[in-house]
Scaffold this active site. Sequence first.
Site, PDB file in Angstrom:
ATOM      1  N   HIS A 163       0.460   1.115 -13.159  1.00 48.66           N
ATOM      2  CA  HIS A 163       1.124  -0.091 -13.655  1.00 48.66           C
ATOM      3  C   HIS A 163       2.625   0.170 -13.733  1.00 48.66           C
ATOM      4  O   HIS A 163       3.049   1.222 -14.230  1.00 48.66           O
ATOM      5  CB  HIS A 163       0.559  -0.457 -15.030  1.00 48.66           C
ATOM      6  CG  HIS A 163       1.130  -1.735 -15.555  1.00 48.66           C
ATOM      7  ND1 HIS A 163       0.781  -2.967 -15.048  1.00 48.66           N
ATOM      8  CD2 HIS A 163       2.062  -1.970 -16.513  1.00 48.66           C
ATOM      9  CE1 HIS A 163       1.462  -3.910 -15.675  1.00 48.66           C
ATOM     10  NE2 HIS A 163       2.240  -3.336 -16.574  1.00 48.66           N
ATOM     11  N   GLY A 219       0.797  -1.228   0.000  1.00 40.57           N
ATOM     12  CA  GLY A 219       0.000   0.000   0.000  1.00 40.57           C
ATOM     13  C   GLY A 219       0.825   1.272   0.000  1.00 40.57           C
ATOM     14  O   GLY A 219       0.342   2.324   0.429  1.00 40.57           O
ATOM     15  N   SER A 220       2.049   1.214  -0.531  1.00 39.41           N
ATOM     16  CA  SER A 220       2.854   2.443  -0.495  1.00 39.41           C
ATOM     17  C   SER A 220       2.280   3.509  -1.421  1.00 39.41           C
ATOM     18  O   SER A 220       2.380   4.709  -1.124  1.00 39.41           O
ATOM     19  CB  SER A 220       4.319   2.142  -0.835  1.00 39.41           C
ATOM     20  OG  SER A 220       4.470   1.766  -2.182  1.00 39.41           O
ATOM     21  N   LEU A 255      -6.953  -5.699 -19.720  1.00 36.91           N
ATOM     22  CA  LEU A 255      -5.947  -5.543 -18.657  1.00 36.91           C
ATOM     23  C   LEU A 255      -4.828  -4.566 -19.052  1.00 36.91           C
ATOM     24  O   LEU A 255      -4.203  -4.737 -20.099  1.00 36.91           O
ATOM     25  CB  LEU A 255      -5.342  -6.916 -18.338  1.00 36.91           C
ATOM     26  CG  LEU A 255      -4.298  -6.960 -17.212  1.00 36.91           C
ATOM     27  CD1 LEU A 255      -4.959  -6.763 -15.861  1.00 36.91           C
ATOM     28  CD2 LEU A 255      -3.522  -8.258 -17.258  1.00 36.91           C
ATOM     29  N   ASP A 256      -4.590  -3.569 -18.191  1.00 40.44           N
ATOM     30  CA  ASP A 256      -3.480  -2.617 -18.358  1.00 40.44           C
ATOM     31  C   ASP A 256      -3.539  -1.833 -19.671  1.00 40.44           C
ATOM     32  O   ASP A 256      -2.511  -1.411 -20.208  1.00 40.44           O
ATOM     33  CB  ASP A 256      -2.115  -3.332 -18.232  1.00 40.44           C
ATOM     34  CG  ASP A 256      -1.949  -4.005 -16.880  1.00 40.44           C
ATOM     35  OD1 ASP A 256      -2.536  -3.502 -15.910  1.00 40.44           O
ATOM     36  OD2 ASP A 256      -1.251  -5.025 -16.808  1.00 40.44           O
ATOM     37  N   ARG A 285      -5.809  -8.102  -8.618  1.00 40.01           N
ATOM     38  CA  ARG A 285      -6.918  -8.937  -9.075  1.00 40.01           C
ATOM     39  C   ARG A 285      -7.277  -8.523 -10.496  1.00 40.01           C
ATOM     40  O   ARG A 285      -7.303  -7.320 -10.800  1.00 40.01           O
ATOM     41  CB  ARG A 285      -8.160  -8.730  -8.192  1.00 40.01           C
ATOM     42  CG  ARG A 285      -7.971  -9.086  -6.740  1.00 40.01           C
ATOM     43  CD  ARG A 285      -8.016 -10.556  -6.502  1.00 40.01           C
ATOM     44  NE  ARG A 285      -9.180 -11.198  -7.086  1.00 40.01           N
ATOM     45  CZ  ARG A 285      -9.280 -12.513  -7.280  1.00 40.01           C
ATOM     46  NH1 ARG A 285      -8.296 -13.309  -6.939  1.00 40.01           N
ATOM     47  NH2 ARG A 285     -10.366 -13.025  -7.815  1.00 40.01           N
ATOM     48  N   THR A 300       9.602   4.795  -6.512  1.00 39.20           N
ATOM     49  CA  THR A 300       9.720   6.184  -6.022  1.00 39.20           C
ATOM     50  C   THR A 300       9.007   7.144  -6.979  1.00 39.20           C
ATOM     51  O   THR A 300       8.438   8.143  -6.548  1.00 39.20           O
ATOM     52  CB  THR A 300      11.195   6.626  -5.864  1.00 39.20           C
ATOM     53  OG1 THR A 300      11.835   6.554  -7.125  1.00 39.20           O
ATOM     54  CG2 THR A 300      11.940   5.778  -4.856  1.00 39.20           C
TER      55      THR A 300
HETATM   56  C1  GAR Z   1       3.294  -1.116  -7.484  1.00 35.05           C
HETATM   57  O1  GAR Z   1       4.594  -1.184  -8.039  1.00 35.05           O
HETATM   58  C2  GAR Z   1       2.257  -1.118  -8.576  1.00 35.05           C
HETATM   59  O2  GAR Z   1       2.639  -0.414  -9.719  1.00 35.05           O
HETATM   60  C3  GAR Z   1       2.131  -2.583  -8.860  1.00 35.05           C
HETATM   61  O3  GAR Z   1       2.191  -3.207  -7.610  1.00 35.05           O
HETATM   62  C4  GAR Z   1       2.968  -2.406  -6.721  1.00 35.05           C
HETATM   63  C5  GAR Z   1       2.170  -2.152  -5.470  1.00 35.05           C
HETATM   64  O4  GAR Z   1       2.937  -1.499  -4.502  1.00 35.05           O
HETATM   65  N1  GAR Z   1       0.915  -2.881  -9.529  1.00 35.05           N
HETATM   66  C6  GAR Z   1       0.782  -3.849 -10.418  1.00 35.05           C
HETATM   67  O5  GAR Z   1       1.673  -4.610 -10.712  1.00 35.05           O
HETATM   68  C7  GAR Z   1      -0.594  -3.971 -11.039  1.00 35.05           C
HETATM   69  N2  GAR Z   1      -0.581  -4.866 -12.138  1.00 35.05           N
HETATM   70  P1  GAR Z   1       2.241  -0.799  -3.259  1.00 35.05           P
HETATM   71  O6  GAR Z   1       1.255  -1.819  -2.651  1.00 35.05           O
HETATM   72  O7  GAR Z   1       3.367  -0.529  -2.315  1.00 35.05           O
HETATM   73  O8  GAR Z   1       1.549   0.423  -3.727  1.00 35.05           O
END
Ligand code: GAR
Length: 193
Positions: A113, A12-13, A148-149, A95, A176
């Site tokens: 993404h 969840g950053s 997707l994406d 998901r 970052t």
């Molecule tokens: C992030 O890098 C996001 O771009 C990626 O998962 C990570 C979640 O990090 N998302 C995907 O790959 C979606 N297909 P976070 O939980 O620290 O925000």
Amino acid sequence: MKNIVILISGGGSNMAAIVKAAKQQDWERRYGARVAAVVSNKADAKGLVFAREQGIATEVLDHRQFASREDFDAALAQRIDPYQPAVVVLAGFMRILTPGFVQHFAGRMVNIHPSLLPAFTGLHTHQRAIDAGCKFAGCTVHGVTAELDVGPILDQAVVPVLPDDTAETLAARVLTQEHIIYPRAVAALLQQR
Ligand code: GAR
């Protein structure tokens, strides 16, 4: 009040970056908006701890308790709907969404993404960028459509791929930038509405 609902599955950053930006930039006063809820499909998602500390409502809906993707997505929409979100933010929500769910939130759902779309949709984006010999990588905020994406690109950031990069070091460099462009893209959406 424009409600923002953020969906997570893990750390969840990105969600935390949006919550912090909302506070620091006073999105309530500027856009009449607030992060109303954080929803996770995993009860142990670390991001839930941060959200609770911030006094944000949290919801957990375990996808494993549903017989089908359609059933889970229908229940998920029912959990989100009471917040009447102006924007639904997918932030590491791992998901694949059904067309019905995407349709339900059409025009008000965004995703981040970890690649420079349209390159490298799907998983393992950083390793694939390294394997392909890319000199640059990055991240993309896009509107969510049934595929997707894919979907209108709202914001992107670019980072170099360094000769000794691993998927992990590249992911950290990209992350970052995610923390910069995702709050910026959500703020831009709120300003438009
Ligand atoms: C992030 O890098 C996001 O771009 C990626 O998962 C990570 C979640 O990090 N998302 C995907 O790959 C979606 N297909 P976070 O939980 O620290 O925000």
